[in-house]
Design an enzyme around this catalytic site. Sequence first.
Site, PDB file in Angstrom:
ATOM      1  N   ASP A 175      -3.313   3.923 -10.856  1.00  0.00           N
ATOM      2  CA  ASP A 175      -2.729   4.125  -9.830  1.00  0.00           C
ATOM      3  C   ASP A 175      -2.985   5.358  -8.701  1.00  0.00           C
ATOM      4  OD1 ASP A 175      -2.064   1.230  -9.549  1.00  0.00           O
ATOM      5  OD2 ASP A 175      -0.621   1.439 -10.680  1.00  0.00           O
ATOM      6  N   MET A 208       9.211   2.723  -3.340  1.00  0.00           N
ATOM      7  CA  MET A 208       8.207   2.163  -2.020  1.00  0.00           C
ATOM      8  C   MET A 208       8.651   1.981  -0.862  1.00  0.00           C
ATOM      9  SD  MET A 208       5.659   0.115  -4.343  1.00  0.00           S
ATOM     10  CE  MET A 208       6.950  -0.400  -5.025  1.00  0.00           C
ATOM     11  N   LYS A 242      -3.779   1.776  -4.811  1.00  0.00           N
ATOM     12  CA  LYS A 242      -3.272   1.244  -3.231  1.00  0.00           C
ATOM     13  C   LYS A 242      -2.479   3.023  -2.453  1.00  0.00           C
ATOM     14  CE  LYS A 242      -2.991  -2.745  -4.779  1.00  0.00           C
ATOM     15  NZ  LYS A 242      -3.472  -2.705  -6.509  1.00  0.00           N
TER      16      LYS A 242
END
Length: 268
Positions: A40, A176, A61
């Site tokens: 990631d 997040m 991402k």
Amino acid sequence: MTDPDETGRVYLVGSGPGDPDLLTVKARRLLEDADVVLHDKLPGPDILGLIPEGKREDVGKRAGGDRTSQEYTNERLVELAREGKTVVRLKGGDPFVFGRGGEEAEYLAAHEVPFEVVPGVTSAVAGPAVAGIPVTHRDHASSVTFVTGHEDPTKDESAVDWHALAATGGTLVVLMGVGKLPEYTRELREAGMREDTPVALVERATWPDQRVATGTLADIVAVRDEAGISPPAITVIGPVAGTRERLLAFLANGADAAATGGEEVDGE
């Protein structure tokens, strides 16, 4: 070693919050032994620097930016394993804490690919800790709730009940959640959470460029905007966020700005 006549094995590995010293012994060994590492964006530059470029693939991402589809990642794991390779799927924090590790494990199981989960130090706890914030405290918080601030956009409605969380008490740790900070801080205030509740934002926790911004439920959005805090960052909401001021001068682990060259931004 790669053996094309046998199905390889996939390791779902948590890299911790980003400091290579917080990698588990097993995680470091697997990074050395792996044929391929699918990673990631979150493991951090120092950890990614331990992996030779020739055996790492970026399948990360970014919110609002470039992204690799989850479907591609799932299929790539199966493809590499069926080539007989030893594959590390490297994730930030812990693979089963908002890291889609559960989805990948299910996919591997459905395709009869051997896999193993290697837990990592979750940034939900480590991020606040290195900033001088204990997520639980006998005087301030007997419970902690971990919440994602970035749900599946295909959902018809949010599964997070911010009004219920406001009534629960304790500490809220939002992962997040920097982009949606205005929305959920407003919902928490509307649900009756005090506007002077301490809030901290920890950006790039344990990375060389770590930054911490502090404020209250009422002004943390303005603090975020003034400081330019951006993902990856963790939001800590609750009285424990107020302990940072008392601990900062004594921290010996590099969490303070003077030690790291990082920045501190505080609200009124």
